[in-house]
Design an enzyme around this catalytic site. Structure first.
Site, short mmCIF file in Angstrom:
data_model
loop_
_atom_site.label_atom_id
_atom_site.label_comp_id
_atom_site.label_asym_id
_atom_site.label_seq_id
_atom_site.Cartn_x
_atom_site.Cartn_y
_atom_site.Cartn_z
N ASN A 163 0.89 -1.17 0.00
CA ASN A 163 0.00 0.00 0.00
C ASN A 163 0.92 1.22 0.00
O ASN A 163 1.45 1.59 1.03
CB ASN A 163 -0.89 -0.03 1.25
CG ASN A 163 -1.75 1.21 1.38
OD1 ASN A 163 -1.88 2.00 0.45
ND2 ASN A 163 -2.36 1.40 2.55
N TRP A 164 1.13 1.76 -1.19
CA TRP A 164 2.09 2.88 -1.31
C TRP A 164 1.57 4.15 -0.65
O TRP A 164 2.34 5.08 -0.40
CB TRP A 164 2.38 3.16 -2.79
CG TRP A 164 3.19 2.10 -3.49
CD1 TRP A 164 3.67 0.92 -2.95
CD2 TRP A 164 3.63 2.12 -4.86
NE1 TRP A 164 4.36 0.22 -3.90
CE2 TRP A 164 4.35 0.93 -5.08
CE3 TRP A 164 3.46 3.02 -5.92
CZ2 TRP A 164 4.92 0.63 -6.32
CZ3 TRP A 164 4.02 2.71 -7.15
CH2 TRP A 164 4.75 1.54 -7.35
N LYS A 165 0.27 4.24 -0.40
CA LYS A 165 -0.33 5.46 0.16
C LYS A 165 -0.02 6.65 -0.77
O LYS A 165 0.04 6.46 -1.98
CB LYS A 165 0.14 5.70 1.60
CG LYS A 165 -0.07 4.43 2.45
CD LYS A 165 0.09 4.68 3.93
CE LYS A 165 -0.16 3.36 4.68
NZ LYS A 165 -0.11 3.51 6.13
N HIS B 187 -9.55 1.67 4.61
CA HIS B 187 -8.32 1.92 5.35
C HIS B 187 -8.58 2.95 6.45
O HIS B 187 -9.32 3.91 6.24
CB HIS B 187 -7.21 2.41 4.41
CG HIS B 187 -5.86 2.34 5.05
ND1 HIS B 187 -5.45 3.28 5.96
CD2 HIS B 187 -4.87 1.42 4.96
CE1 HIS B 187 -4.24 2.95 6.40
NE2 HIS B 187 -3.87 1.82 5.81
N GLU C 49 -6.91 5.33 7.51
CA GLU C 49 -6.58 6.72 7.14
C GLU C 49 -7.73 7.35 6.35
O GLU C 49 -8.02 8.54 6.50
CB GLU C 49 -5.27 6.74 6.33
CG GLU C 49 -4.08 6.44 7.24
CD GLU C 49 -2.89 5.80 6.53
OE1 GLU C 49 -2.83 5.81 5.29
OE2 GLU C 49 -2.00 5.28 7.25
N GLU D 273 -5.91 -4.36 10.48
CA GLU D 273 -4.83 -3.39 10.71
C GLU D 273 -5.11 -2.59 11.99
O GLU D 273 -5.86 -1.61 11.95
CB GLU D 273 -4.74 -2.41 9.54
CG GLU D 273 -4.46 -3.07 8.21
CD GLU D 273 -3.81 -2.10 7.23
OE1 GLU D 273 -2.71 -2.41 6.76
OE2 GLU D 273 -4.38 -1.03 6.97
N GLY E 151 2.35 2.37 10.77
CA GLY E 151 3.39 3.39 10.61
C GLY E 151 4.06 3.80 11.91
O GLY E 151 4.78 4.78 11.95
N SER F 132 3.10 -1.98 10.56
CA SER F 132 4.53 -2.15 10.83
C SER F 132 5.02 -3.58 10.57
O SER F 132 5.88 -4.08 11.29
CB SER F 132 4.87 -1.69 12.24
OG SER F 132 4.54 -0.31 12.39
N GLY G 236 2.62 -1.08 4.31
CA GLY G 236 2.78 0.32 3.95
C GLY G 236 4.24 0.66 3.73
O GLY G 236 4.80 0.45 2.66
N GLY G 237 4.88 1.20 4.77
CA GLY G 237 6.26 1.69 4.68
C GLY G 237 7.22 0.72 4.00
O GLY G 237 8.02 1.12 3.15
P1 PGA Z 1 2.65 0.34 7.69
O1 PGA Z 1 1.20 0.58 7.03
O2 PGA Z 1 3.13 -0.99 7.13
O3 PGA Z 1 3.49 1.49 7.23
O4 PGA Z 1 2.45 0.29 9.16
C1 PGA Z 1 0.30 -0.46 6.84
C2 PGA Z 1 -0.96 0.07 6.19
O5 PGA Z 1 -1.40 1.15 6.58
O6 PGA Z 1 -1.54 -0.57 5.30
#
Ligand code: PGA
Length: 252
Positions: A9-11, A96, A98, A168, A174, A214, A235-236
Protein backbone atom coordinates in the site's frame (compact mmCIF):
# COMPACT_ATOMS: atom_id res chain seq x y z
CA UNK A 1 -7.72 -23.34 -0.11
CA UNK A 2 -7.31 -19.67 0.66
CA UNK A 3 -4.63 -17.59 -1.00
CA UNK A 4 -1.48 -16.34 0.68
CA UNK A 5 -1.04 -12.69 -0.22
CA UNK A 6 1.51 -9.94 0.25
CA UNK A 7 0.02 -6.61 -0.78
CA UNK A 8 1.76 -3.24 -0.80
CA UNK A 9 0.00 0.00 0.00
CA UNK A 10 2.09 2.88 -1.31
CA UNK A 11 -0.33 5.46 0.16
CA UNK A 12 0.46 8.99 -1.12
CA UNK A 13 4.03 8.22 -2.12
CA UNK A 14 5.90 7.98 -5.43
CA UNK A 15 5.64 10.20 -8.47
CA UNK A 16 4.72 8.42 -11.69
CA UNK A 17 8.40 8.03 -12.62
CA UNK A 18 9.35 6.75 -9.16
CA UNK A 19 6.45 4.31 -9.20
CA UNK A 20 7.44 2.94 -12.61
CA UNK A 21 11.01 2.50 -11.37
CA UNK A 22 9.90 0.61 -8.23
CA UNK A 23 7.42 -1.60 -10.10
CA UNK A 24 10.03 -2.42 -12.74
CA UNK A 25 12.56 -3.37 -10.07
CA UNK A 26 10.04 -5.63 -8.34
CA UNK A 27 8.94 -7.20 -11.60
CA UNK A 28 12.52 -8.05 -12.51
CA UNK A 29 13.32 -9.49 -9.07
CA UNK A 30 10.17 -11.63 -8.98
CA UNK A 31 10.70 -12.88 -12.54
CA UNK A 32 13.92 -14.50 -11.37
CA UNK A 33 12.78 -15.56 -7.90
CA UNK A 34 9.15 -16.62 -8.17
CA UNK A 35 7.07 -15.72 -5.12
CA UNK A 36 5.27 -18.35 -3.08
CA UNK A 37 2.24 -16.11 -2.66
CA UNK A 38 0.09 -13.70 -4.61
CA UNK A 39 1.76 -10.28 -4.83
CA UNK A 40 -0.28 -7.09 -5.17
CA UNK A 41 0.78 -3.46 -5.21
CA UNK A 42 -1.70 -0.80 -4.13
CA UNK A 43 -0.92 2.55 -5.73
CA UNK A 44 -2.35 6.03 -6.18
CA UNK A 45 -4.75 6.39 -9.13
CA UNK A 46 -2.16 8.07 -11.35
CA UNK A 47 -0.06 4.89 -11.52
CA UNK A 48 -2.80 2.39 -12.26
CA UNK A 49 -2.94 2.42 -16.07
CA UNK A 50 0.83 2.56 -16.56
CA UNK A 51 1.58 -0.13 -14.00
CA UNK A 52 -1.22 -2.44 -15.19
CA UNK A 53 0.36 -2.34 -18.64
CA UNK A 54 3.90 -2.72 -17.29
CA UNK A 55 2.96 -5.66 -15.05
CA UNK A 56 0.48 -7.43 -17.29
CA UNK A 57 2.73 -10.44 -17.98
CA UNK A 58 4.18 -10.50 -14.47
CA UNK A 59 3.13 -12.19 -11.22
CA UNK A 60 2.23 -8.80 -9.70
CA UNK A 61 -1.38 -7.59 -9.59
CA UNK A 62 -2.31 -3.92 -9.29
CA UNK A 63 -4.72 -2.39 -6.78
CA UNK A 64 -6.22 1.06 -6.30
CA UNK A 65 -6.26 2.53 -2.79
CA UNK A 66 -9.74 4.00 -3.05
CA UNK A 67 -12.70 4.54 -5.38
CA UNK A 68 -15.76 6.76 -5.34
CA UNK A 69 -19.05 5.87 -3.66
CA UNK A 70 -20.94 7.18 -6.71
CA UNK A 71 -21.28 5.52 -10.08
CA UNK A 72 -20.46 8.50 -12.32
CA UNK A 73 -21.31 12.14 -12.94
CA UNK A 74 -20.72 15.53 -11.38
CA UNK A 75 -18.32 14.60 -8.58
CA UNK A 76 -15.27 16.72 -9.34
CA UNK A 77 -12.01 15.03 -8.48
CA UNK A 78 -13.46 11.60 -7.81
CA UNK A 79 -12.50 8.34 -9.54
CA UNK A 80 -15.17 5.68 -10.04
CA UNK A 81 -14.84 1.92 -9.67
CA UNK A 82 -15.51 1.56 -13.42
CA UNK A 83 -12.61 3.92 -14.14
CA UNK A 84 -10.31 1.93 -11.84
CA UNK A 85 -11.35 -1.29 -13.58
CA UNK A 86 -10.73 0.25 -17.00
CA UNK A 87 -7.04 0.80 -16.13
CA UNK A 88 -6.52 -2.95 -15.82
CA UNK A 89 -6.32 -2.88 -12.01
CA UNK A 90 -7.74 -5.99 -10.33
CA UNK A 91 -8.18 -4.85 -6.76
CA UNK A 92 -9.16 -1.86 -4.65
CA UNK A 93 -8.26 -1.26 -1.00
CA UNK A 94 -11.28 0.07 0.88
CA UNK A 95 -11.90 1.01 4.49
CA UNK A 96 -8.32 1.92 5.35
CA UNK A 97 -8.22 3.66 8.74
CA UNK A 98 -6.58 6.72 7.14
CA UNK A 99 -9.58 7.07 4.80
CA UNK A 100 -12.00 6.51 7.66
CA UNK A 101 -10.26 9.03 9.90
CA UNK A 102 -9.05 11.82 7.58
CA UNK A 103 -11.75 11.65 4.91
CA UNK A 104 -14.70 10.78 7.10
CA UNK A 105 -15.52 7.54 5.36
CA UNK A 106 -18.39 6.04 7.33
CA UNK A 107 -19.52 2.40 7.24
CA UNK A 108 -22.42 3.47 4.98
CA UNK A 109 -20.11 5.21 2.48
CA UNK A 110 -17.78 2.22 2.52
CA UNK A 111 -20.70 -0.11 1.87
CA UNK A 112 -21.53 1.90 -1.27
CA UNK A 113 -17.91 1.75 -2.38
CA UNK A 114 -17.71 -2.00 -1.80
CA UNK A 115 -20.91 -2.57 -3.78
CA UNK A 116 -19.70 -0.46 -6.72
CA UNK A 117 -16.24 -2.06 -6.71
CA UNK A 118 -17.74 -5.57 -6.88
CA UNK A 119 -20.35 -4.55 -9.45
CA UNK A 120 -17.49 -3.37 -11.66
CA UNK A 121 -15.51 -6.58 -11.36
CA UNK A 122 -12.89 -5.44 -8.85
CA UNK A 123 -11.77 -7.53 -5.89
CA UNK A 124 -11.78 -5.70 -2.56
CA UNK A 125 -9.16 -5.64 0.18
CA UNK A 126 -11.33 -4.46 3.04
CA UNK A 127 -9.52 -3.01 6.06
CA UNK A 128 -10.70 -3.14 9.65
CA UNK A 129 -9.02 -2.55 13.00
CA UNK A 130 -9.23 -0.83 16.35
CA UNK A 131 -7.58 2.29 17.76
CA UNK A 132 -5.23 2.24 20.75
CA UNK A 133 -8.01 3.44 23.09
CA UNK A 134 -10.30 0.68 21.83
CA UNK A 135 -7.55 -1.93 22.31
CA UNK A 136 -6.87 -0.67 25.83
CA UNK A 137 -10.59 -0.99 26.58
CA UNK A 138 -10.47 -4.53 25.13
CA UNK A 139 -12.99 -3.59 22.45
CA UNK A 140 -11.03 -4.87 19.43
CA UNK A 141 -13.42 -7.73 18.70
CA UNK A 142 -16.52 -5.56 18.88
CA UNK A 143 -14.92 -2.91 16.66
CA UNK A 144 -13.85 -5.39 13.98
CA UNK A 145 -17.23 -7.12 13.99
CA UNK A 146 -19.09 -3.82 13.70
CA UNK A 147 -16.88 -2.73 10.78
CA UNK A 148 -17.61 -5.98 8.97
CA UNK A 149 -21.34 -5.74 9.70
CA UNK A 150 -21.43 -2.13 8.62
CA UNK A 151 -19.91 -2.51 5.17
CA UNK A 152 -19.46 -6.10 3.93
CA UNK A 153 -21.66 -8.64 5.70
CA UNK A 154 -24.64 -7.70 3.51
CA UNK A 155 -22.87 -9.26 0.50
CA UNK A 156 -24.05 -12.51 -1.06
CA UNK A 157 -21.96 -15.67 -0.70
CA UNK A 158 -20.98 -15.31 -4.36
CA UNK A 159 -19.84 -11.70 -3.86
CA UNK A 160 -17.93 -12.67 -0.72
CA UNK A 161 -15.50 -14.73 -2.83
CA UNK A 162 -14.03 -11.42 -4.05
CA UNK A 163 -13.33 -10.05 -0.57
CA UNK A 164 -9.96 -10.13 1.20
CA UNK A 165 -9.91 -8.83 4.78
CA UNK A 166 -6.98 -6.83 6.16
CA UNK A 167 -6.81 -6.53 9.94
CA UNK A 168 -4.83 -3.39 10.71
CA UNK A 169 -4.71 -2.23 14.34
CA UNK A 170 -4.50 1.57 14.00
CA UNK A 171 -1.92 1.79 16.80
CA UNK A 172 0.46 -0.37 14.74
CA UNK A 173 0.21 1.50 11.43
CA UNK A 174 3.39 3.39 10.61
CA UNK A 175 4.34 3.45 14.29
CA UNK A 176 6.94 0.70 14.33
CA UNK A 177 4.79 -0.96 16.98
CA UNK A 178 3.66 -4.32 15.61
CA UNK A 179 0.97 -6.45 17.18
CA UNK A 180 2.59 -9.59 18.53
CA UNK A 181 1.97 -12.65 16.42
CA UNK A 182 -0.20 -13.99 19.28
CA UNK A 183 -2.28 -10.79 19.47
CA UNK A 184 -2.77 -10.83 15.72
CA UNK A 185 -3.60 -14.54 15.57
CA UNK A 186 -6.18 -14.16 18.31
CA UNK A 187 -8.14 -11.51 16.44
CA UNK A 188 -7.66 -13.12 13.03
CA UNK A 189 -9.22 -16.30 14.40
CA UNK A 190 -12.07 -14.22 15.79
CA UNK A 191 -12.60 -12.48 12.43
CA UNK A 192 -12.67 -15.86 10.69
CA UNK A 193 -15.29 -17.02 13.17
CA UNK A 194 -17.41 -13.93 12.37
CA UNK A 195 -17.13 -14.78 8.65
CA UNK A 196 -18.12 -18.40 9.40
CA UNK A 197 -21.18 -17.24 11.32
CA UNK A 198 -22.42 -15.37 8.24
CA UNK A 199 -21.09 -17.36 5.25
CA UNK A 200 -20.35 -20.80 6.75
CA UNK A 201 -17.21 -22.67 7.72
CA UNK A 202 -16.03 -23.41 4.18
CA UNK A 203 -16.26 -19.78 3.01
CA UNK A 204 -14.47 -18.65 6.19
CA UNK A 205 -11.74 -21.18 5.55
CA UNK A 206 -11.36 -19.86 2.00
CA UNK A 207 -11.15 -16.18 3.06
CA UNK A 208 -7.70 -14.58 3.09
CA UNK A 209 -7.16 -12.42 6.18
CA UNK A 210 -4.07 -10.20 6.02
CA UNK A 211 -2.26 -8.46 8.86
CA UNK A 212 -1.16 -4.85 8.47
CA UNK A 213 0.73 -2.48 10.75
CA UNK A 214 4.53 -2.15 10.83
CA UNK A 215 4.93 -5.53 9.14
CA UNK A 216 8.49 -5.97 7.90
CA UNK A 217 10.89 -8.69 6.78
CA UNK A 218 12.04 -9.29 10.36
CA UNK A 219 8.57 -9.95 11.84
CA UNK A 220 6.70 -11.33 8.81
CA UNK A 221 7.83 -14.97 9.23
CA UNK A 222 6.45 -15.15 12.76
CA UNK A 223 3.20 -13.40 11.83
CA UNK A 224 2.65 -15.46 8.67
CA UNK A 225 3.47 -18.61 10.62
CA UNK A 226 0.16 -18.33 12.48
CA UNK A 227 -2.70 -20.44 11.16
CA UNK A 228 -5.15 -17.58 10.58
CA UNK A 229 -2.72 -15.00 9.17
CA UNK A 230 -2.68 -15.33 5.39
CA UNK A 231 -0.24 -12.57 4.55
CA UNK A 232 0.20 -8.85 4.98
CA UNK A 233 -0.87 -5.41 3.83
CA UNK A 234 2.35 -3.45 3.84
CA UNK A 235 2.78 0.32 3.95
CA UNK A 236 6.26 1.69 4.68
CA UNK A 237 8.09 -1.53 3.82
CA UNK A 238 6.47 -1.68 0.37
CA UNK A 239 8.26 1.46 -0.79
CA UNK A 240 11.63 -0.21 -1.40
CA UNK A 241 11.92 -3.37 -3.50
CA UNK A 242 14.37 -5.22 -1.19
CA UNK A 243 12.20 -4.53 1.89
CA UNK A 244 9.04 -5.71 0.13
CA UNK A 245 10.81 -8.75 -1.31
CA UNK A 246 12.00 -9.62 2.20
CA UNK A 247 8.36 -9.86 3.30
CA UNK A 248 7.35 -11.88 0.22
CA UNK A 249 10.18 -14.29 1.12
CA UNK A 250 8.53 -14.94 4.49
CA UNK A 251 6.32 -17.40 2.58
CA UNK A 252 9.33 -19.45 1.49
P1 PGA B 1 2.65 0.34 7.69
O1 PGA B 1 1.20 0.58 7.03
O2 PGA B 1 3.13 -0.99 7.13
O3 PGA B 1 3.49 1.49 7.23
O4 PGA B 1 2.45 0.29 9.16
C1 PGA B 1 0.30 -0.46 6.84
C2 PGA B 1 -0.96 0.07 6.19
O5 PGA B 1 -1.40 1.15 6.58
O6 PGA B 1 -1.54 -0.57 5.30
Amino acid sequence: MRKKIVAGNWKMNKTLQEGVALATELKNILAVEKPNCEVIIGTPFIHLATLSELLKDSVIAVSAENCANKESGAYTGEVSAAMVKSTGAEYVILGHSERREYYNETPEILKEKVDLALANGLKVIFCIGESLAEREANKQEAVCKAELEGSVFHLSAEQWKNIVIAYEPIWAIGTGKTATAEQAEEIHAYIRKCVADVYGAQAADDTSILYGGSCKASNAPELFGKPDIDGGLIGGASLKAPDFKGIIDAWK
